[in-house]
Design an enzyme around this catalytic site. Structure first.
Site, PDB file in Angstrom:
ATOM      1  N   SER A   1       1.004  -1.177  -0.054  1.00 25.71           N
ATOM      2  CA  SER A   1       0.017   0.022   0.024  1.00 25.71           C
ATOM      3  C   SER A   1       0.654   1.249  -0.017  1.00 25.71           C
ATOM      4  O   SER A   1       2.106   1.174   0.462  1.00 25.71           O
ATOM      5  CB  SER A   1      -0.770  -0.117   1.040  1.00 25.71           C
ATOM      6  OG  SER A   1      -1.312   1.393   1.520  1.00 25.71           O
TER       7      SER A   1
ATOM      8  N   TYR B   1      -2.065  -0.573  10.082  1.00 25.98           N
ATOM      9  CA  TYR B   1      -2.509  -1.152   8.723  1.00 25.98           C
ATOM     10  C   TYR B   1      -1.230  -1.010   7.901  1.00 25.98           C
ATOM     11  O   TYR B   1      -0.709  -1.828   7.352  1.00 25.98           O
ATOM     12  CB  TYR B   1      -3.440  -0.243   8.024  1.00 25.98           C
ATOM     13  CG  TYR B   1      -3.603  -0.692   6.567  1.00 25.98           C
ATOM     14  CD1 TYR B   1      -4.058  -1.747   6.178  1.00 25.98           C
ATOM     15  CD2 TYR B   1      -3.352   0.320   5.812  1.00 25.98           C
ATOM     16  CE1 TYR B   1      -4.328  -2.156   4.714  1.00 25.98           C
ATOM     17  CE2 TYR B   1      -3.491   0.192   4.278  1.00 25.98           C
ATOM     18  CZ  TYR B   1      -3.878  -1.063   3.783  1.00 25.98           C
ATOM     19  OH  TYR B   1      -3.995  -1.301   2.491  1.00 25.98           O
TER      20      TYR B   1
HETATM   21  N1  LIG Z   1      -8.457  -0.282  -2.371  1.00 25.29           N
HETATM   22  C1  LIG Z   1      -7.387   0.605  -2.181  1.00 25.29           C
HETATM   23  O1  LIG Z   1      -7.588   1.799  -2.166  1.00 25.29           O
HETATM   24  C2  LIG Z   1      -6.214  -0.020  -1.589  1.00 25.29           C
HETATM   25  C3  LIG Z   1      -4.930   0.798  -1.396  1.00 25.29           C
HETATM   26  C4  LIG Z   1      -3.796   0.133  -1.071  1.00 25.29           C
HETATM   27  C5  LIG Z   1      -3.901  -1.288  -0.665  1.00 25.29           C
HETATM   28  N2  LIG Z   1      -4.866  -1.897  -0.877  1.00 25.29           N
HETATM   29  C6  LIG Z   1      -4.747  -3.245  -0.482  1.00 25.29           C
HETATM   30  O2  LIG Z   1      -4.998  -4.145  -1.870  1.00 25.29           O
HETATM   31  C7  LIG Z   1      -5.727  -5.493  -1.121  1.00 25.29           C
HETATM   32  C8  LIG Z   1      -7.102  -5.345  -1.612  1.00 25.29           C
HETATM   33  O3  LIG Z   1      -7.838  -4.381  -1.402  1.00 25.29           O
HETATM   34  P1  LIG Z   1      -9.592  -4.031  -1.505  1.00 25.29           P
HETATM   35  O4  LIG Z   1      -9.574  -2.695  -1.717  1.00 25.29           O
HETATM   36  O5  LIG Z   1      -9.917  -4.910  -2.597  1.00 25.29           O
HETATM   37  O6  LIG Z   1      -9.910  -4.615  -0.106  1.00 25.29           O
HETATM   38  P2  LIG Z   1     -11.222  -5.545  -0.172  1.00 25.29           P
HETATM   39  O7  LIG Z   1     -11.659  -5.278   1.589  1.00 25.29           O
HETATM   40  O8  LIG Z   1     -12.529  -5.082  -0.899  1.00 25.29           O
HETATM   41  O9  LIG Z   1     -10.992  -7.197  -0.385  1.00 25.29           O
HETATM   42  C9  LIG Z   1     -10.252  -7.578   0.575  1.00 25.29           C
HETATM   43  C10 LIG Z   1     -11.001  -8.969   0.607  1.00 25.29           C
HETATM   44  O10 LIG Z   1     -10.133  -9.846   1.424  1.00 25.29           O
HETATM   45  C11 LIG Z   1     -10.999 -10.875   2.367  1.00 25.29           C
HETATM   46  N3  LIG Z   1     -10.381 -11.203   3.138  1.00 25.29           N
HETATM   47  C12 LIG Z   1      -9.991 -10.556   4.389  1.00 25.29           C
HETATM   48  N4  LIG Z   1      -9.220 -11.202   5.292  1.00 25.29           N
HETATM   49  C13 LIG Z   1      -9.287 -12.544   4.559  1.00 25.29           C
HETATM   50  C14 LIG Z   1      -9.021 -13.641   5.378  1.00 25.29           C
HETATM   51  N5  LIG Z   1      -8.196 -13.924   6.154  1.00 25.29           N
HETATM   52  N6  LIG Z   1      -8.955 -14.727   4.506  1.00 25.29           N
HETATM   53  C15 LIG Z   1      -9.820 -14.914   3.343  1.00 25.29           C
HETATM   54  N7  LIG Z   1     -10.046 -13.786   2.741  1.00 25.29           N
HETATM   55  C16 LIG Z   1     -10.135 -12.395   3.619  1.00 25.29           C
HETATM   56  C17 LIG Z   1     -12.149  -9.771   2.395  1.00 25.29           C
HETATM   57  O11 LIG Z   1     -13.469 -10.645   2.639  1.00 25.29           O
HETATM   58  C18 LIG Z   1     -12.232  -8.953   1.260  1.00 25.29           C
HETATM   59  O12 LIG Z   1     -13.197  -9.389   0.222  1.00 25.29           O
HETATM   60  C19 LIG Z   1      -5.657  -5.279   0.307  1.00 25.29           C
HETATM   61  O13 LIG Z   1      -4.648  -6.054   0.724  1.00 25.29           O
HETATM   62  C20 LIG Z   1      -5.617  -3.739   0.724  1.00 25.29           C
HETATM   63  O14 LIG Z   1      -4.763  -3.602   1.913  1.00 25.29           O
HETATM   64  C21 LIG Z   1      -5.998  -1.373  -1.278  1.00 25.29           C
END
Ligand SMILES: NC(=O)c1ccc[n+]([C@@H]2O[C@H](COP(=O)([O-])OP(=O)(O)OC[C@H]3O[C@@H](n4cnc5c(N)ncnc54)[C@H](O)[C@@H]3O)[C@@H](O)[C@H]2O)c1
Length: 351
Positions: free
Chosen positions: A143, A168
Site C-alpha cells: 500500500s 495497517y
Molecule cells: N482499495 C485501495 O485503495 C487499496 C489501497 C492500497 C492497498 N490496498 C490493498 O489491496 C488489497 C485489496 O484491497 P481491496 O480494496 O480490494 O479490499 P477489500 O476489503 O475489498 O478486499 C479484501 C478481501 O479480502 C477478504 N479477506 C480479508 N481477510 C481474509 C482472510 N483472512 N481470508 C480470506 N479472505 C480475507 C475480504 O473478505 C475481502 O473480500 C488489500 O490488501 C488492501 O490492503 C487497497
C-alpha cells in the site's frame, strides 16, 4: 497455468480474478467473505464473475463459474493453516496473487487485532504454502500507506518506508519484509504492489468516494479532513487491474541485490486536491455536498503521489483513466447498481 487469487470477493481481487480467467488461466479465487463491510457487495462482485451466491456462501464448497469455465471460487480463510495446505497440495499453483487483507487505515486505530490474523498470520501461511508447494511467483498487495511520514514527492520505491503512521501501514510494510526474507531464503519470486487510493465501480463502502456519495445522496454532512488541504493519487480500478495483471504475467527476472524480490508503485501519478475530488462527485451526482471541515485524522497522511516509472519500465504500465471519467462511471454505478442491490438469499444470510 494455475493461479490462486485470494481476496476474490474484494474490490480489487474480484476484478483481478475475472481478468486472469478471461485471459485463459485456470484461476481459483478464495475469500472468507467477512462482514467488515456490506457482504451483499462481496456476493454481487462474485456474481459478476459468474459465481452463484447460494453456492459461494458455504465454507470449502468449490463453486464453478457459470461464465468463466476456468474459474472456481472457494470460501475459506487464509489464516486457516490446514485448509490452506490442503488447497495448495490439491491445485499445484504456479502463481499466487494475495489481495486478501484487513484493509482500512482508520479501522486499524479502533480494531488493531483484526489486522494480525489476515495481514500477518494469513500472509505467513501463504508464504509457507508457496515455499512447500513449488510456487514460482507470489504477487501481493502492499500500500502507498507504507510511505508514512515521507514528505518527498513523488513517492519512489527507493524512498524510506520505516515511519508508518497506522498499524495497517505497519502490517503492509511487514508483508514486504516477510516476502523479501522468503525470496532470499527459498528463491521464489515475490512482488509487492503499493496501490494508491483505488476508486471506481464496485468500490469499498469504507473509502471516501462511497462515504461521500452516500452522504451527498442522503443530504447528510461529509467530513472534510484537514480542512480540505489534502492530496490523493486517486487511481481508477481498471488501471489497477491492468497493472496487477501485467505483473502477474511478467516473466521479468529483475532482482534486488540478487534476491528475486521487487516492489512497485501502482498509482495514477496525478495527485488530486480533495476539494477537486468532491467537486467532481457533486457534478456527477448533480447535488451539492454539505461540507463539515475538520482536522487531520490520526493515521492519515497529507499527500500521496506515486512515481510509477519503475512499473512502466518493466511492464509498459500507463494509467489511462482521467478523474472526471472515472468519477462519472463510479457515480453511474453507485446510483444504478449499488443502491439497487437485492437482499441476500436465505442461505447467505444464515452464514
Ligand atoms: N482499495 C485501495 O485503495 C487499496 C489501497 C492500497 C492497498 N490496498 C490493498 O489491496 C488489497 C485489496 O484491497 P481491496 O480494496 O480490494 O479490499 P477489500 O476489503 O475489498 O478486499 C479484501 C478481501 O479480502 C477478504 N479477506 C480479508 N481477510 C481474509 C482472510 N483472512 N481470508 C480470506 N479472505 C480475507 C475480504 O473478505 C475481502 O473480500 C488489500 O490488501 C488492501 O490492503 C487497497
Amino acid at each position: 497455468m494455475n493461479i490462486l487469487v485470494s481476496g476474490a470477493a474484494g474490490f480489487i481481487g474480484s476484478r483481478v480474478m475475472k481478468a486472469l480467467a478471461e485471459k485463459g488461466f485456470n484461476v481459483i479465487g478464495i475469500d472468507n467473505i467477512n462482514d467488515y463491510y456490506d457482504v451483499r457487495l462481496k456476493y454481487a462482485r462474485l456474481e459478476q464473475c459468474g459465481i452463484d451466491t447460494k453456492e459461494a456462501c458455504w465454507e470449502s464448497n468449490i463453486v464453478e463459474s457459470r461464465m468463466l469455465p476456468q474459474c472456481k471460487f472457494i470460501r475459506m480463510d487464509i489464516g486457516d493453516c490446514e485448509t490452506m495446505n490442503r488447497l495448495f497440495r490439491r491445485y499445484h499453483f504456479d502463481k499466487v496473487v494475495n489481495l486478501a487483507a484487513q484493509a482500512g487505515v482508520r479501522y486499524s486505530i479502533s480494531n488493531p487485532y483484526s489486522y494480525m490474523r489476515s495481514n500477518l498470520d494469513g500472509f505467513l501461511n501463504l508464504l509457507e504454502c508457496c515455499r512447500h508447494n513449488g510456487v514460482k511467483h507470489l504477487v501481493f498487495a502492499s500500500s502507498s500507506s507504507v510511505y508514512g511520514m515521507n514528505s518527498k514527492v513523488p513517492f519512489s520505491e527507493d524512498d524510506k518506508t520505516d515511519t508508518p503512521v497506522s498499524l495497517y501501514a505497519a502490517s503492509k510494510k511487514s508483508n514486504e519484509l516477510m516476502a523479501h526474507c522468503y525470496s532470499k531464503l527459498y528463491g521464489f519470486r515475490t512482488v509487492g504492489l503499493r496501490y494508491f487510493t483505488v476508486y471506481g465501480p464496485w468500490g469499498r463502502p469504507d473509502m471516501a468516494p462511497m462515504l461521500f456519495a452516500k452522504a451527498i445522496m442522503n443530504g447528510d454532512p461529509i467530513k472534510v479532513f484537514n480542512h480540505g488541504d489534502m492530496l490523493r493519487d486517486f487511481t481508477y480500478i481498471d488501471d489497477i487491474v491492468d497493472g496487477t495483471v501485467r505483473i502477474v504475467m511478467s516473466e521479468s527476472q529483475e532482482t534486488e541485490l540478487g534476491v528475486p524480490y521487487n516492489i512497485y508503485n501502482i498509482g495514477c501519478s496525478q495527485p488530486i486536491k480533495l476539494m477537486d475530488f468532491i467537486t467532481e462527485l457533486e457534478t456527477s451526482l448533480g447535488r451539492k455536498a454539505d461540507k463539515q471541515y475538520v482536522g487531520m485524522q490520526p493515521g492519515d497522511v497529507y499527500q500521496t503521489y506515486a512515481d510509477v516509472s519503475k512499473l512502466a519500465k518493466v511492464t509498459g504500465y500507463s494509467p489511462k483513466t482521467r478523474l472526471h471519467d472515472g468519477i462519472a462511471k463510479f457515480c453511474e454505478w453507485y446510483r444504478n447498481v449499488y443502491l439497487q442491490l437485492p437482499e441476500l438469499p436465505e442461505e447467505a444470510r444464515q452464514q
